[in-house]
Design a protein around this motif. Structure first.
Motif, PDB file in Angstrom:
ATOM      1  N   ILE A 160       0.839  -1.205   0.000  1.00  0.00           N
ATOM      2  CA  ILE A 160       0.000   0.000   0.000  1.00  0.00           C
ATOM      3  C   ILE A 160       0.871   1.251   0.000  1.00  0.00           C
ATOM      4  O   ILE A 160       0.612   2.224  -0.729  1.00  0.00           O
ATOM      5  N   TYR A 161       1.920   1.230   0.807  1.00  0.00           N
ATOM      6  CA  TYR A 161       2.833   2.383   0.851  1.00  0.00           C
ATOM      7  C   TYR A 161       3.485   2.603  -0.509  1.00  0.00           C
ATOM      8  O   TYR A 161       3.608   3.745  -0.973  1.00  0.00           O
ATOM      9  N   HIS A 162       3.887   1.502  -1.148  1.00  0.00           N
ATOM     10  CA  HIS A 162       4.521   1.637  -2.464  1.00  0.00           C
ATOM     11  C   HIS A 162       3.529   2.157  -3.498  1.00  0.00           C
ATOM     12  O   HIS A 162       3.880   2.988  -4.350  1.00  0.00           O
ATOM     13  N   LEU A 163       2.264   1.668  -3.412  1.00  0.00           N
ATOM     14  CA  LEU A 163       1.270   2.042  -4.412  1.00  0.00           C
ATOM     15  C   LEU A 163       0.818   3.486  -4.256  1.00  0.00           C
ATOM     16  O   LEU A 163       0.691   4.218  -5.251  1.00  0.00           O
ATOM     17  N   TYR A 164       0.577   3.919  -3.006  1.00  0.00           N
ATOM     18  CA  TYR A 164      -0.031   5.229  -2.791  1.00  0.00           C
ATOM     19  C   TYR A 164       0.959   6.310  -2.350  1.00  0.00           C
ATOM     20  O   TYR A 164       0.582   7.480  -2.292  1.00  0.00           O
ATOM     21  N   VAL A 165       2.175   5.924  -2.050  1.00  0.00           N
ATOM     22  CA  VAL A 165       3.163   6.922  -1.638  1.00  0.00           C
ATOM     23  C   VAL A 165       4.366   6.914  -2.576  1.00  0.00           C
ATOM     24  O   VAL A 165       4.688   7.927  -3.206  1.00  0.00           O
ATOM     25  N   VAL A 166       5.009   5.749  -2.688  1.00  0.00           N
ATOM     26  CA  VAL A 166       6.241   5.689  -3.477  1.00  0.00           C
ATOM     27  C   VAL A 166       5.963   5.919  -4.956  1.00  0.00           C
ATOM     28  O   VAL A 166       6.639   6.728  -5.612  1.00  0.00           O
ATOM     29  N   ARG A 167       4.952   5.197  -5.490  1.00  0.00           N
ATOM     30  CA  ARG A 167       4.689   5.315  -6.928  1.00  0.00           C
ATOM     31  C   ARG A 167       4.258   6.723  -7.332  1.00  0.00           C
ATOM     32  O   ARG A 167       4.784   7.264  -8.323  1.00  0.00           O
ATOM     33  N   PRO A 168       3.310   7.396  -6.601  1.00  0.00           N
ATOM     34  CA  PRO A 168       3.004   8.789  -6.979  1.00  0.00           C
ATOM     35  C   PRO A 168       4.218   9.705  -6.900  1.00  0.00           C
ATOM     36  O   PRO A 168       4.384  10.597  -7.744  1.00  0.00           O
ATOM     37  N   MET A 196       8.310  12.714  -9.666  1.00  0.00           N
ATOM     38  CA  MET A 196       9.726  12.958  -9.942  1.00  0.00           C
ATOM     39  C   MET A 196      10.038  12.796 -11.431  1.00  0.00           C
ATOM     40  O   MET A 196      10.814  13.561 -12.005  1.00  0.00           O
ATOM     41  N   ASN A 197       9.411  11.781 -12.064  1.00  0.00           N
ATOM     42  CA  ASN A 197       9.628  11.598 -13.506  1.00  0.00           C
ATOM     43  C   ASN A 197       9.077  12.783 -14.295  1.00  0.00           C
ATOM     44  O   ASN A 197       9.695  13.238 -15.270  1.00  0.00           O
ATOM     45  N   ALA A 198       7.883  13.275 -13.863  1.00  0.00           N
ATOM     46  CA  ALA A 198       7.310  14.438 -14.546  1.00  0.00           C
ATOM     47  C   ALA A 198       8.217  15.653 -14.389  1.00  0.00           C
ATOM     48  O   ALA A 198       8.471  16.391 -15.350  1.00  0.00           O
TER      49      ALA A 198
END
Length: 357
Positions: free
Chosen positions: A259-267, A272-274
């Motif tokens: 959940i942390y990766h999906l809703y925190v790390v990935r956004p 950062m990519n944007a």
């Protein structure tokens, strides 16, 4: 203080096991280590007994006092007492599970690549010191209850913040709570024994299983007289299959990491990519555009400077140098030449004057 004894011992003991297993940290790839690292095993057994709250180890005194004060406070604190008892049961269960999976049963590691070895004295000595403190530390600072050495030591420091009329120690109610907390700890041990050390194929009665569990606790864990070379997973696997959703949730740590990766790390990664794209296209484009313009302007300015500015300066210098070369021919240093030139000049001047008149 007692928590520091056995918790520090557990951390250092885990490090000793990892050292012995050549950096392996998965208990599922261990087993039977009591034969290879007996010193680490004995200290880890003491730490397990202490954190489980087995009398008279250090954890018993601190855990019992926390639970006793919670139940004596009454009111909503009874809920905290119930939660504390549940936590005590779970702690006892998973710590004995750790002990069984790591040190008992069959060796589940590749003996061709992993060669367990005992840690050197520089690592074992702190383990032995903490094991000794985990064994007697609680009794030293916790007897008599609510009036031990540690209570007296902290009483002056927290004089203005603590109750000036502490609960008195009543032998029978407090003794009952001590026995109850010990039973809870033993229940956690018995559950771990039933799931991992009791043969699932044997049709044991409850009394036989209790007797076997007590034999393991007293002769193996407490006195370290021998090891246990059996380790069963059928019951645990059966429960995992029966309660698959609960097992998956526990195995994956309630999916907190996912959940942390999906809703925190990935956004954050998307952001950062944007920003990286904006930086690479817009910001770098502007900076590089100014750089290219500056370079073109500098090249043009340099061409103008070399062709016209330097040309003018160098042309004037060449003119002066050429003129000086011509006039230098007249500067011979011979007086007769100078007199001849003067005579010619006078002659020319007189001729012009006569013609003009």
């Amino acid at each position: 203080m007692t928590h520091a004894f056995f918790k520090g011992l557990l951390f250092l003991g885990a490090g000793s096991v990892i050292h012995a297993m050549h950096e392996e940290q998965d208990m599922r790839n261990m087993g039977g280590l009591y034969k290879h690292i007996p010193g680490t095993y004995r200290t880890m057994a003491i730490a397990t007994l202490a954190i489980a709250g087995i009398f008279p180890f250090a954890g018993f005194w601190s855990k019992d006092e926390i639970l006793t004060m919670a139940i004596k406070a009454g009111g909503i604190n009874v809920i905290f007492w119930i939660l504390g008892m549940c936590a005590a049961f779970m702690t006892s269960f998973y710590m004995f599970r750790l002990l069984f999976m790591t040190f008992y049963g069959q060796e589940r590691f590749d003996e061709h690549h992993v060669h367990p070895h005992e840690s050197p004295p520089v690592m074992l000595t702190p383990l032995k010191i903490l094991a000794f403190l985990s064994l007697i530390g609680g009794a030293v600072v916790g007897i008599p209850p609510e009036n031990g050495l540690f209570h007296q030591f902290l009483g002056h420091a927290f004089h203005h913040w603590v109750d000036h009329h502490p609960h008195a120690f009543h032998i029978w109610p407090d003794l009952f709570l001590m026995i109850l907390s010990t039973i809870i700890a033993l229940a956690g041990f018995f559950t771990a024994y039933s799931l991992y050390l009791s043969d699932p194929q044997a049709r044991e009665s409850f009394g036989s299983r209790v007797s076997g569990a007590w034999n393991v606790l007293w002769n193996v864990v407490i006195w370290n007289r021998r090891g246990v070379d059996v380790f069963y997973t059928e019951r645990a696997q059966g429960l995992a299959t029966k309660y698959e959703l609960a097992y998956d949730a526990l195995l994956n740590k309630y999916y907190v990491d996912e959940i942390y990766h999906l809703y925190v790390v990935r956004p954050i990664m998307w952001g950062m990519n944007a920003l990286w794209v904006v930086d690479g296209t817009v910001v770098d484009g502007i900076v590089n555009g100014f750089g290219k313009f500056t370079r073109l302007y500098s090249n043009w300015s340099g061409w103008v400077d070399r062709r016209y500015v330097d040309g003018s300066v160098n042309g004037a210098a060449e003119l002066v140098r050429g003129g000086s070369q011509a006039f230098r021919l007249l500067q011979t240093g011979v007086v007769q030449n100078y007199l001849l030139v003067m005579a010619l000049g006078v002659f020319v001047f007189v001729a012009i004057f006569l013609i003009a008149v």
